[in-house]
Design a protein around this motif. Structure first.
Motif, PDB file in Angstrom:
ATOM      1  N   ALA A  92       0.838  -1.201   0.000  1.00  0.00           N
ATOM      2  CA  ALA A  92       0.000   0.000   0.000  1.00  0.00           C
ATOM      3  C   ALA A  92       0.872   1.249   0.000  1.00  0.00           C
ATOM      4  N   PRO A  93       0.600   2.195  -0.905  1.00  0.00           N
ATOM      5  CA  PRO A  93       1.450   3.382  -1.006  1.00  0.00           C
ATOM      6  C   PRO A  93       1.378   4.319   0.192  1.00  0.00           C
ATOM      7  N   ASP A  94       0.212   4.441   0.855  1.00  0.00           N
ATOM      8  CA  ASP A  94       0.137   5.385   1.973  1.00  0.00           C
ATOM      9  C   ASP A  94       0.761   4.821   3.236  1.00  0.00           C
ATOM     10  N   GLY A  95       0.686   3.529   3.451  1.00  0.00           N
ATOM     11  CA  GLY A  95       1.391   2.850   4.528  1.00  0.00           C
ATOM     12  C   GLY A  95       1.177   3.360   5.931  1.00  0.00           C
ATOM     13  N   SER A  96       0.013   3.878   6.257  1.00  0.00           N
ATOM     14  CA  SER A  96      -0.247   4.371   7.606  1.00  0.00           C
ATOM     15  C   SER A  96      -0.760   3.246   8.495  1.00  0.00           C
ATOM     16  N   CYS A  97       0.034   2.855   9.485  1.00  0.00           N
ATOM     17  CA  CYS A  97      -0.349   1.791  10.414  1.00  0.00           C
ATOM     18  C   CYS A  97      -0.210   2.296  11.848  1.00  0.00           C
ATOM     19  N   THR A  98      -0.979   1.710  12.734  1.00  0.00           N
ATOM     20  CA  THR A  98      -0.852   2.036  14.157  1.00  0.00           C
ATOM     21  C   THR A  98       0.382   1.343  14.711  1.00  0.00           C
ATOM     22  N   ALA A  99       0.755   1.695  15.916  1.00  0.00           N
ATOM     23  CA  ALA A  99       1.925   1.087  16.558  1.00  0.00           C
ATOM     24  C   ALA A  99       1.544  -0.174  17.332  1.00  0.00           C
ATOM     25  N   GLU A 100       0.360  -0.714  17.081  1.00  0.00           N
ATOM     26  CA  GLU A 100      -0.088  -1.932  17.762  1.00  0.00           C
ATOM     27  C   GLU A 100       0.953  -3.042  17.606  1.00  0.00           C
ATOM     28  N   HIS A 101       1.273  -3.699  18.728  1.00  0.00           N
ATOM     29  CA  HIS A 101       2.227  -4.800  18.688  1.00  0.00           C
ATOM     30  C   HIS A 101       1.461  -6.118  18.680  1.00  0.00           C
ATOM     31  N   SER A 102       1.360  -6.709  17.506  1.00  0.00           N
ATOM     32  CA  SER A 102       0.684  -7.988  17.311  1.00  0.00           C
ATOM     33  C   SER A 102       1.397  -8.689  16.163  1.00  0.00           C
ATOM     34  N   PRO A 103       2.594  -9.244  16.439  1.00  0.00           N
ATOM     35  CA  PRO A 103       3.450  -9.777  15.378  1.00  0.00           C
ATOM     36  C   PRO A 103       2.769 -10.796  14.464  1.00  0.00           C
ATOM     37  N   VAL A 104       3.136 -10.715  13.211  1.00  0.00           N
ATOM     38  CA  VAL A 104       2.701 -11.680  12.205  1.00  0.00           C
ATOM     39  C   VAL A 104       3.955 -12.137  11.460  1.00  0.00           C
ATOM     40  N   THR A 105       4.101 -13.444  11.337  1.00  0.00           N
ATOM     41  CA  THR A 105       5.238 -14.013  10.613  1.00  0.00           C
ATOM     42  C   THR A 105       4.728 -14.586   9.304  1.00  0.00           C
TER      43      THR A 105
END
Length: 132
Positions: free
Chosen positions: A85-98
């Motif tokens: 995604a070009p805008d790439g705005s994400c929260t700082a939520e820590h919920s790792p995904v591998t």
């Protein structure tokens, strides 16, 4: 969690869902990848997987097959070079995904694994290829 993935892969192979070996190892330019996502959802570890075959096969298909194949080709098979995604705005939520991908891209062996801070970050980095 890696033991679960190994066991799952072994079961798929035994069930005949893994790519079959050919009698004469003929090189192919097709893409055959097993994509895996390990997440923790509401305190429960989950593992999801899907096949990305380009061209399409009779195995369960990636939900964004055409877009994922095109994105992978645009990146030359380099999953670190994918454009999400070009805008790439994400929260700082820590919920790792591998996320991982194993198989072949246009005849070249591919074995890739990355862990992202959350699902949003993973989607921003990998786009359609690892969005399932």
């Amino acid at each position: 969690m890696n033991k679960i993935i190994s066991a799952l892969a072994a079961m798929l192979f035994a069930a005949g869902l893994a790519p079959a070996a050919t009698a004469a190892s003929t090189p192919t330019q097709d893409t055959r990848l097993q994509l895996t996502a390990e997440r923790n959802v509401d305190g429960q570890d989950t593992v999801a997987f899907v096949w990305l075959d380009c061209p399409a096969s009779d195995r369960p298909a990636h939900p964004h097959h055409a877009e994922a194949c095109a994105a992978l080709d645009a990146a030359g098979g380099d999953l670190d070079a994918l454009r999400g995604a070009p805008d790439g705005s994400c929260t700082a939520e820590h919920s790792p995904v591998t996320l991982s991908a194993q198989g072949t891209y246009r005849g070249r062996t591919l074995d890739w694994t990355r862990t992202y801070g959350n699902n949003c970050e993973a989607t921003v980095k990998t786009g359609a290829v690892l969005s399932f």
